[in-house]
Scaffold this motif. Sequence first.
Motif, PDB file in Angstrom:
ATOM      1  N   THR A   1       0.830  -1.219   0.000  1.00  0.00           N
ATOM      2  CA  THR A   1       0.000   0.000   0.000  1.00  0.00           C
ATOM      3  C   THR A   1       0.863   1.266   0.000  1.00  0.00           C
ATOM      4  O   THR A   1       0.611   2.203  -0.780  1.00  0.00           O
ATOM      5  CB  THR A   1      -0.927   0.027   1.237  1.00  0.00           C
ATOM      6  OG1 THR A   1      -1.489  -1.272   1.430  1.00  0.00           O
ATOM      7  CG2 THR A   1      -2.036   1.045   1.073  1.00  0.00           C
TER       8      THR A   1
ATOM      9  N   VAL B   1      -6.696  -6.711  -2.853  1.00  0.00           N
ATOM     10  CA  VAL B   1      -6.935  -5.746  -1.774  1.00  0.00           C
ATOM     11  C   VAL B   1      -7.692  -6.480  -0.680  1.00  0.00           C
ATOM     12  O   VAL B   1      -8.771  -7.027  -0.929  1.00  0.00           O
ATOM     13  CB  VAL B   1      -7.753  -4.547  -2.280  1.00  0.00           C
ATOM     14  CG1 VAL B   1      -8.264  -3.709  -1.122  1.00  0.00           C
ATOM     15  CG2 VAL B   1      -6.925  -3.689  -3.221  1.00  0.00           C
TER      16      VAL B   1
ATOM     17  N   GLU C   1      -6.038  -2.838   2.244  1.00  0.00           N
ATOM     18  CA  GLU C   1      -4.595  -2.768   2.003  1.00  0.00           C
ATOM     19  C   GLU C   1      -4.303  -3.508   0.698  1.00  0.00           C
ATOM     20  O   GLU C   1      -4.951  -4.506   0.386  1.00  0.00           O
ATOM     21  CB  GLU C   1      -3.813  -3.442   3.142  1.00  0.00           C
ATOM     22  CG  GLU C   1      -4.039  -2.824   4.503  1.00  0.00           C
ATOM     23  CD  GLU C   1      -3.141  -1.627   4.783  1.00  0.00           C
ATOM     24  OE1 GLU C   1      -2.287  -1.310   3.936  1.00  0.00           O
ATOM     25  OE2 GLU C   1      -3.307  -1.011   5.861  1.00  0.00           O
TER      26      GLU C   1
END
Lengths: 137, 137, 137
Positions: free
Chosen positions: B22, B52, B116
Amino acid sequence: MKSYTEYFWFNTQKRIEYIRITDKVREVVKKSGIKEGFALVSAMHITAGVFVNDNESGFLNDLDEMLERLAPMNAHYHHHHTGEDNGYAHLRNILVHHQVIVPVTNGDLDLGPWQEIFYAEFDGQRRKRLIVKVIGE
Amino acid sequence: MKSYTEYFWFNTQKRIEYIRITDKVREVVKKSGIKEGFALVSAMHITAGVFVNDNESGFLNDLDEMLERLAPMNAHYHHHHTGEDNGYAHLRNILVHHQVIVPVTNGDLDLGPWQEIFYAEFDGQRRKRLIVKVIGE
Amino acid sequence: MKSYTEYFWFNTQKRIEYIRITDKVREVVKKSGIKEGFALVSAMHITAGVFVNDNESGFLNDLDEMLERLAPMNAHYHHHHTGEDNGYAHLRNILVHHQVIVPVTNGDLDLGPWQEIFYAEFDGQRRKRLIVKVIGE
């Protein structure tokens, strides 16, 4: 910003086929005149997919066998109460995903060493459509 | 329209690793100067993924175990007739997907509370590459 | 280049729900004034998904049953050591994917005949958010 759109039609001989389309997508990018941007390659049907992987027949067999394990062609599907017989193909569309974005850099597809773009037909033998849309500058 | 591209290299110690990226992606977006647009984060290899989700080790173990169930490392794959032994990694690339688009708003990643970005290495211990390409203005 | 962003909130009655959002996404595209570009539709939580498929209840049941097979709700997950009980929802987010890009052509969603956009809630009964971001011109 520029944009450029083309549609491809497929009509496969077999019900399930995996078709390499890297060169066709590259051609669209060249025609677009776009140097930096994104090319969206997206199936316009709910029983087809698009993926990026290896142009190797063993892998394509492995993929087919995994999808048959996870979403078997001849299982009983609620969807078949509509008269359809392609429930497996809807589920494979979800598992494989129906689209990819290919980055465009210096006017060409920015792909890694073995990355090839495939159209995955899960319920063919009829005309089906795919969109390639490039945006950028 | 502006665009900005960076490539990251990975060379993992273990064959399978999930690496939070990230902050690295955020840095690229900051450098791009782009305030509104899309950041594409895409593996350039066919045996890696990008996703993600939660930066929580239990979840990462669960993901690993699910992928081992759906595409076991030590199964017999047709792809192995080429001399390769990473058939499972090709299939996991398909299941996890090799890319995400992160929306960019007000010059930053527009992510939800626990989102993230992860690079998923499925066949590491060698140099592999990922592209981050930001377009917008 | 233009860009336009909206956020939708969901608070489902059931823990798992599949909600058709095609019309809401189309409305955002109309408001954006963008004629050619991409609309990103992306869940901002790690226990929800977004997909494009058929608005047919049988198919939605089939999808639900497949996800229960691949990532069962009541299995033992490492993630549950944190006190959470939604490990299955994290895994379904990965399998279904949390986002799609819808091409925008002539100021409208460029979808095929049966393509509908769905928000997939895997752990609802609380407020959760989705972003729709359109870029283009």
